[in-house]
Write a protein that holds these residues in place. Structure first.
Motif, PDB file in Angstrom:
ATOM      1  N   ALA A 143      54.662  -7.824  34.234  1.00  0.00           N
ATOM      2  CA  ALA A 143      54.020  -8.488  33.096  1.00  0.00           C
ATOM      3  C   ALA A 143      54.977  -8.594  31.913  1.00  0.00           C
ATOM      4  O   ALA A 143      54.993  -9.592  31.190  1.00  0.00           O
ATOM      5  CB  ALA A 143      52.763  -7.723  32.697  1.00  0.00           C
ATOM      6  N   ALA A 146      57.324 -11.499  32.359  1.00  0.00           N
ATOM      7  CA  ALA A 146      56.713 -12.815  32.159  1.00  0.00           C
ATOM      8  C   ALA A 146      56.250 -13.028  30.726  1.00  0.00           C
ATOM      9  O   ALA A 146      55.912 -14.155  30.342  1.00  0.00           O
ATOM     10  CB  ALA A 146      55.524 -12.978  33.113  1.00  0.00           C
ATOM     11  N   LEU A 147      56.229 -11.973  29.928  1.00  0.00           N
ATOM     12  CA  LEU A 147      55.704 -12.064  28.564  1.00  0.00           C
ATOM     13  C   LEU A 147      56.527 -12.952  27.631  1.00  0.00           C
ATOM     14  O   LEU A 147      55.943 -13.665  26.806  1.00  0.00           O
ATOM     15  CB  LEU A 147      55.576 -10.658  27.991  1.00  0.00           C
ATOM     16  N   ARG A 149      58.026 -15.791  27.922  1.00  0.00           N
ATOM     17  CA  ARG A 149      57.678 -17.215  27.985  1.00  0.00           C
ATOM     18  C   ARG A 149      56.334 -17.474  27.329  1.00  0.00           C
ATOM     19  O   ARG A 149      56.154 -18.489  26.632  1.00  0.00           O
ATOM     20  CB  ARG A 149      57.651 -17.677  29.443  1.00  0.00           C
ATOM     21  N   ALA A 150      55.378 -16.574  27.552  1.00  0.00           N
ATOM     22  CA  ALA A 150      54.075 -16.760  26.930  1.00  0.00           C
ATOM     23  C   ALA A 150      54.168 -16.641  25.412  1.00  0.00           C
ATOM     24  O   ALA A 150      53.585 -17.454  24.674  1.00  0.00           O
ATOM     25  CB  ALA A 150      53.092 -15.723  27.489  1.00  0.00           C
ATOM     26  N   THR A 225      49.033 -15.067  30.959  1.00  0.00           N
ATOM     27  CA  THR A 225      50.280 -15.761  30.618  1.00  0.00           C
ATOM     28  C   THR A 225      49.946 -17.172  30.125  1.00  0.00           C
ATOM     29  O   THR A 225      50.030 -18.141  30.882  1.00  0.00           O
ATOM     30  CB  THR A 225      51.208 -15.856  31.842  1.00  0.00           C
ATOM     31  N   SER A 227      51.032 -19.820  29.147  1.00  0.00           N
ATOM     32  CA  SER A 227      52.217 -20.670  29.056  1.00  0.00           C
ATOM     33  C   SER A 227      51.995 -21.912  29.917  1.00  0.00           C
ATOM     34  O   SER A 227      51.385 -21.830  30.987  1.00  0.00           O
ATOM     35  CB  SER A 227      53.451 -19.900  29.538  1.00  0.00           C
ATOM     36  N   ALA A 232      55.401 -18.691  35.523  1.00  0.00           N
ATOM     37  CA  ALA A 232      54.958 -17.380  35.044  1.00  0.00           C
ATOM     38  C   ALA A 232      53.666 -16.951  35.720  1.00  0.00           C
ATOM     39  O   ALA A 232      53.509 -15.792  36.098  1.00  0.00           O
ATOM     40  CB  ALA A 232      54.779 -17.415  33.528  1.00  0.00           C
ATOM     41  N   MET A 233      52.751 -17.905  35.881  1.00  0.00           N
ATOM     42  CA  MET A 233      51.482 -17.580  36.534  1.00  0.00           C
ATOM     43  C   MET A 233      51.703 -17.173  37.983  1.00  0.00           C
ATOM     44  O   MET A 233      51.152 -16.180  38.464  1.00  0.00           O
ATOM     45  CB  MET A 233      50.525 -18.772  36.458  1.00  0.00           C
ATOM     46  N   LEU A 236      53.133 -13.634  38.601  1.00  0.00           N
ATOM     47  CA  LEU A 236      52.199 -12.520  38.528  1.00  0.00           C
ATOM     48  C   LEU A 236      51.117 -12.595  39.609  1.00  0.00           C
ATOM     49  O   LEU A 236      50.683 -11.568  40.129  1.00  0.00           O
ATOM     50  CB  LEU A 236      51.552 -12.490  37.148  1.00  0.00           C
TER      51      LEU A 236
END
Length: 275
Positions: A143, A146-147, A149-150, A225, A227, A232-233, A236
């Protein structure tokens, strides 16, 4: 006449099938919660001294987003009260305490969920806890990867000519909740296998719900996420789906072995199911 020496008080007795009275279950739950809470508190004490590097790591996605958009002075963390830094330090310390003490409270969770295992099945308990700790930490780490980008997507919505002084408690609370949520989500397959081992959930039952599992995994990843990039989705959601299907496979294998051991492997699947 000789006096009988009082025997030492022992823990709650279980019958041969591993059953316990309700009062014993509640006492055991209380004791395990106390042990887990003490472990988290001790971990939080250690986290208190790791506060500064933790803040730098947790605020890095926001800092990187501000640098990438050339808005270093317009997008910053903000403390809006005198007591806010202290409150935040306590919260971050507890968050670090949960991470540091994860082997202890995961073991307490496993020991409470699976009290009625046979001696042979208990041999696998240590192995499952060894797997659960990396899964929990791995989910939080994934997580965190990927954070950025969000956060960059959300910060990019700030109009030109304006500033965005982000409340430190709100931002860091959001980040810590996301990390813990994914860590716990990666633990759910281990809990499913534990429920299967004690006969509360059959592998066939889990397999029937695989479509809902996939929908929930992708929905959870999409919400966590925010984004526009699908990467990114998928980063995860796919590991979560893979772990759930792995849990289903292990549970069905355990169901088959249990059926052979009890001598009714030739029955239909719905008759073999413990449910």
């Amino acid at each position: 006449m000789a006096l009988r020496t009082p025997s030492r008080r022992r823990g709650p007795k279980r019958d041969p099938e591993g059953r316990m009275p309700l009062g014993s279950h509640l006492r055991e739950l209380r004791n395990r919660l106390v042990i887990a809470a003490v472990a988290v508190v001790l971990g939080a004490v250690a986290g208190w001294f790791l506060y500064n590097p933790a803040i730098e790591a947790l605020s890095a996605p926001l800092t990187e987003a501000a640098v990438a958009q050339n808005r270093e002075g317009d997008i910053e963390l903000n403390f809006n009260s005198v007591t806010s830094p202290f409150d935040l330090k306590v919260k971050v310390s507890v968050f670090l305490g949960i991470l540091v003490s994860s082997p202890i409270w995961l073991w307490q969770l496993w020991a409470f969920v699976t009290p009625g295992l046979t001696r042979k099945e208990k041999r696998y308990a240590g192995g499952f806890v060894v797997v659960a700790v990396p899964l929990f930490l791995g989910g939080a780490a994934l997580a965190y990867l990927a954070l950025p980008r969000a956060v960059a997507f959300l910060v990019d919505l700030t109009p030109d000519g304006t500033v965005n002084y982000v409340d430190a408690q709100v931002y860091l609370g959001f980040v810590m909740r996301i990390l813990l949520a994914f860590g716990i989500a990666f633990l759910l397959p281990v809990v499913l296998v534990a429920l299967n081992m004690v006969g509360l959930l059959a592998g066939r039952t889990m397999l029937k719900a695989w479509r809902w599992v996939v929908v929930v995994c992708f929905t959870f990843a999409a919400v966590a996420t925010p984004s526009p990039e699908v990467t990114a989705m998928f980063t995860l959601a796919l590991p979560m789906c893979a772990l759930f299907f792995l849990a289903i496979g292990i549970s069905m294998l355990l169901d088959r072995r249990r059926a052979k051991r009890e001598g009714y492997a030739d029955l239909a699947d719905d008759e073999v199911s413990p449910l």
